[in-house]
Structure formats: structure tokens, C-alpha cells
Design a protein around this motif. Structure first.
Motif, PDB file in Angstrom:
ATOM      1  N   TYR A  83      15.972 -10.113  -8.332  1.00  0.00           N
ATOM      2  CA  TYR A  83      15.770  -9.581  -6.984  1.00  0.00           C
ATOM      3  C   TYR A  83      15.114  -8.209  -7.030  1.00  0.00           C
ATOM      4  O   TYR A  83      14.192  -7.925  -6.263  1.00  0.00           O
ATOM      5  N   LYS A  84      15.558  -7.372  -7.956  1.00  0.00           N
ATOM      6  CA  LYS A  84      14.953  -6.046  -8.093  1.00  0.00           C
ATOM      7  C   LYS A  84      13.480  -6.164  -8.489  1.00  0.00           C
ATOM      8  O   LYS A  84      12.646  -5.406  -8.014  1.00  0.00           O
ATOM      9  N   LYS A  85      13.173  -7.136  -9.327  1.00  0.00           N
ATOM     10  CA  LYS A  85      11.780  -7.356  -9.729  1.00  0.00           C
ATOM     11  C   LYS A  85      10.943  -7.804  -8.534  1.00  0.00           C
ATOM     12  O   LYS A  85       9.795  -7.372  -8.365  1.00  0.00           O
ATOM     13  N   ILE A  86      11.491  -8.662  -7.706  1.00  0.00           N
ATOM     14  CA  ILE A  86      10.772  -9.108  -6.506  1.00  0.00           C
ATOM     15  C   ILE A  86      10.424  -7.902  -5.642  1.00  0.00           C
ATOM     16  O   ILE A  86       9.289  -7.764  -5.167  1.00  0.00           O
ATOM     17  N   ILE A  87      11.377  -7.016  -5.446  1.00  0.00           N
ATOM     18  CA  ILE A  87      11.129  -5.823  -4.624  1.00  0.00           C
ATOM     19  C   ILE A  87      10.060  -4.947  -5.277  1.00  0.00           C
ATOM     20  O   ILE A  87       9.130  -4.480  -4.603  1.00  0.00           O
ATOM     21  N   ARG A  88      10.159  -4.730  -6.590  1.00  0.00           N
ATOM     22  CA  ARG A  88       9.141  -3.923  -7.292  1.00  0.00           C
ATOM     23  C   ARG A  88       7.757  -4.555  -7.165  1.00  0.00           C
ATOM     24  O   ARG A  88       6.757  -3.854  -6.946  1.00  0.00           O
ATOM     25  N   ASP A  89       7.696  -5.879  -7.300  1.00  0.00           N
ATOM     26  CA  ASP A  89       6.410  -6.575  -7.177  1.00  0.00           C
ATOM     27  C   ASP A  89       5.823  -6.403  -5.773  1.00  0.00           C
ATOM     28  O   ASP A  89       4.610  -6.202  -5.612  1.00  0.00           O
ATOM     29  N   LEU A  90       6.677  -6.477  -4.767  1.00  0.00           N
ATOM     30  CA  LEU A  90       6.204  -6.288  -3.395  1.00  0.00           C
ATOM     31  C   LEU A  90       5.739  -4.851  -3.183  1.00  0.00           C
ATOM     32  O   LEU A  90       4.735  -4.616  -2.503  1.00  0.00           O
ATOM     33  N   GLN A  91       6.453  -3.890  -3.763  1.00  0.00           N
ATOM     34  CA  GLN A  91       6.020  -2.499  -3.660  1.00  0.00           C
ATOM     35  C   GLN A  91       4.669  -2.308  -4.342  1.00  0.00           C
ATOM     36  O   GLN A  91       3.808  -1.586  -3.837  1.00  0.00           O
ATOM     37  N   GLN A  92       4.495  -2.945  -5.484  1.00  0.00           N
ATOM     38  CA  GLN A  92       3.225  -2.849  -6.199  1.00  0.00           C
ATOM     39  C   GLN A  92       2.096  -3.471  -5.373  1.00  0.00           C
ATOM     40  O   GLN A  92       1.009  -2.912  -5.267  1.00  0.00           O
ATOM     41  N   GLU A  93       2.377  -4.617  -4.778  1.00  0.00           N
ATOM     42  CA  GLU A  93       1.379  -5.262  -3.921  1.00  0.00           C
ATOM     43  C   GLU A  93       1.029  -4.372  -2.739  1.00  0.00           C
ATOM     44  O   GLU A  93      -0.143  -4.260  -2.365  1.00  0.00           O
ATOM     45  N   LEU A  94       2.016  -3.730  -2.162  1.00  0.00           N
ATOM     46  CA  LEU A  94       1.767  -2.797  -1.057  1.00  0.00           C
ATOM     47  C   LEU A  94       0.852  -1.667  -1.523  1.00  0.00           C
ATOM     48  O   LEU A  94      -0.099  -1.303  -0.832  1.00  0.00           O
ATOM     49  N   GLY A  95       1.138  -1.116  -2.706  1.00  0.00           N
ATOM     50  CA  GLY A  95       0.316  -0.035  -3.236  1.00  0.00           C
ATOM     51  C   GLY A  95      -1.113  -0.458  -3.526  1.00  0.00           C
ATOM     52  O   GLY A  95      -2.048   0.320  -3.316  1.00  0.00           O
ATOM     53  N   GLN A  96      -1.291  -1.683  -3.984  1.00  0.00           N
ATOM     54  CA  GLN A  96      -2.626  -2.168  -4.345  1.00  0.00           C
ATOM     55  C   GLN A  96      -3.439  -2.633  -3.138  1.00  0.00           C
ATOM     56  O   GLN A  96      -4.628  -2.359  -3.041  1.00  0.00           O
ATOM     57  N   ASN A  97      -2.782  -3.353  -2.229  1.00  0.00           N
ATOM     58  CA  ASN A  97      -3.516  -3.990  -1.132  1.00  0.00           C
ATOM     59  C   ASN A  97      -3.240  -3.379   0.232  1.00  0.00           C
ATOM     60  O   ASN A  97      -3.844  -3.787   1.216  1.00  0.00           O
ATOM     61  N   GLY A  98      -2.284  -2.478   0.302  1.00  0.00           N
ATOM     62  CA  GLY A  98      -1.908  -1.920   1.591  1.00  0.00           C
ATOM     63  C   GLY A  98      -1.048  -2.896   2.387  1.00  0.00           C
ATOM     64  O   GLY A  98      -0.806  -4.022   1.968  1.00  0.00           O
ATOM     65  N   ALA A  99      -0.606  -2.420   3.510  1.00  0.00           N
ATOM     66  CA  ALA A  99       0.253  -3.239   4.374  1.00  0.00           C
ATOM     67  C   ALA A  99      -0.599  -4.275   5.095  1.00  0.00           C
ATOM     68  O   ALA A  99      -1.656  -3.964   5.624  1.00  0.00           O
ATOM     69  N   ASN A 100      -0.131  -5.503   5.071  1.00  0.00           N
ATOM     70  CA  ASN A 100      -0.802  -6.561   5.810  1.00  0.00           C
ATOM     71  C   ASN A 100       0.238  -7.594   6.246  1.00  0.00           C
ATOM     72  O   ASN A 100       1.371  -7.583   5.775  1.00  0.00           O
ATOM     73  N   ILE A 101      -0.183  -8.457   7.132  1.00  0.00           N
ATOM     74  CA  ILE A 101       0.743  -9.439   7.697  1.00  0.00           C
ATOM     75  C   ILE A 101       1.288 -10.373   6.620  1.00  0.00           C
ATOM     76  O   ILE A 101       2.463 -10.733   6.628  1.00  0.00           O
ATOM     77  N   ALA A 102       0.463 -10.757   5.663  1.00  0.00           N
ATOM     78  CA  ALA A 102       0.916 -11.658   4.594  1.00  0.00           C
ATOM     79  C   ALA A 102       2.042 -11.007   3.791  1.00  0.00           C
ATOM     80  O   ALA A 102       3.014 -11.669   3.413  1.00  0.00           O
ATOM     81  N   LEU A 103       1.930  -9.720   3.549  1.00  0.00           N
ATOM     82  CA  LEU A 103       2.968  -9.012   2.800  1.00  0.00           C
ATOM     83  C   LEU A 103       4.262  -8.932   3.608  1.00  0.00           C
ATOM     84  O   LEU A 103       5.348  -9.124   3.060  1.00  0.00           O
ATOM     85  N   VAL A 104       4.140  -8.695   4.889  1.00  0.00           N
ATOM     86  CA  VAL A 104       5.321  -8.669   5.751  1.00  0.00           C
ATOM     87  C   VAL A 104       6.025 -10.021   5.719  1.00  0.00           C
ATOM     88  O   VAL A 104       7.251 -10.098   5.601  1.00  0.00           O
TER      89      VAL A 104
END
Length: 135
Positions: A83-104
């Protein structure tokens, strides 16, 4: 769909249930922001909170498990690390691609859905074991 700590998700351990409610509240705040068109602005804040909060929550849960010699501690710990890895991966995706609807949407399913399933499959079983061994 908002997440609610319904009776079928209650562990009857006040610390764990209170912490689960706070996790649901954070996810629900993101969903509420999304419904108002503000999800992109809220996602970083939600992921930061979750990253810090789950570390504390999982630490508290695992301390209880060790205290009562929970036989499935290692398995449960691996779920927490996942679960912690999932959150880190999502944070990394946010940093790389910015906030978007798919990420939400990913946050909703990966974080909220995972948490509900984990509570039902693992936390309830762990809490039952602890209650039985507190007597």
C-alpha cells in the motif's frame, strides 16, 4: 461514491477504527473536491497526507500485532508495504505528469478500494485475533 466506515468495516478496536475513519475522510475530501472540479488541486495534498498517515497507522497496527504475537504478521506487513508503494508510485506519477483526471481516478480505486478490501480481508481477521487474545 463516498467511503463510510460501516459496521461491516468496524474492527471494534477504537484506535484502528478511528484511524480508518481519518483515512476515509482524506479520500472523501478528494472525492468532494473532484465533484466541485477541484480534484487536481487537492490530489497532492491528499497523497502527502496519506503517505505520512499510513506510516503511522500501519506502525500502530503492526505494534499491536507484535504485542499479541499475531501469526499472520509477516503477511499483513507485506500488504502494508504494498500500500505504501502504491502511494509512492502515485506521488511519483503526480510529480512526473502533474494532476489529471486519470490520476484522481487511480487514487480513488487504488487507495480507497484497496483500503476497503484490506480492512474486510485482513484487518477484521487481525482484530478478532487480538480481541480473543486480550482476555
Amino acid at each position: 461514491m463516498a467511503y463510510t466506515l460501516t459496521s461491516d468495516l468496524m474492527t471494534n478496536n477504537s484506535m484502528i477504527d478511528t484511524q480508518h475513519k481519518q483515512l476515509f475522510d482524506a479520500i472523501n475530501a478528494l472525492l468532494e473536491a473532484c465533484s466541485k472540479g477541484q480534484g487536481r488541486a487537492e490530489i497532492g495534498k491528499t497523497l502527502d497526507f496519506l503517505s505520512k498517515y499510513v506510516d503511522n497507522h500501519f506502525s500502530d497496527e503492526e505494534k499491536l500485532q507484535r504485542q499479541y504475537a499475531y501469526p499472520e504478521y509477516e503477511k499483513h506487513h507485506k500488504f502494508h508495504e504494498e500500500y505504501k508503494k502504491i502511494i509512492r508510485d502515485l506521488q511519483q506519477e503526480l510529480g512526473q505528469n502533474g494532476a489529471n483526471i486519470a490520476l484522481v481516478a487511480k487514487v480513488n480505486t487504488a487507495i480507497g478500494g484497496w483500503l476497503v478490501n484490506h480492512i474486510k480481508r485482513e484487518d477484521l481477521k487481525m482484530a478478532k485475533y487480538i480481541r480473543e487474545h486480550q482476555k
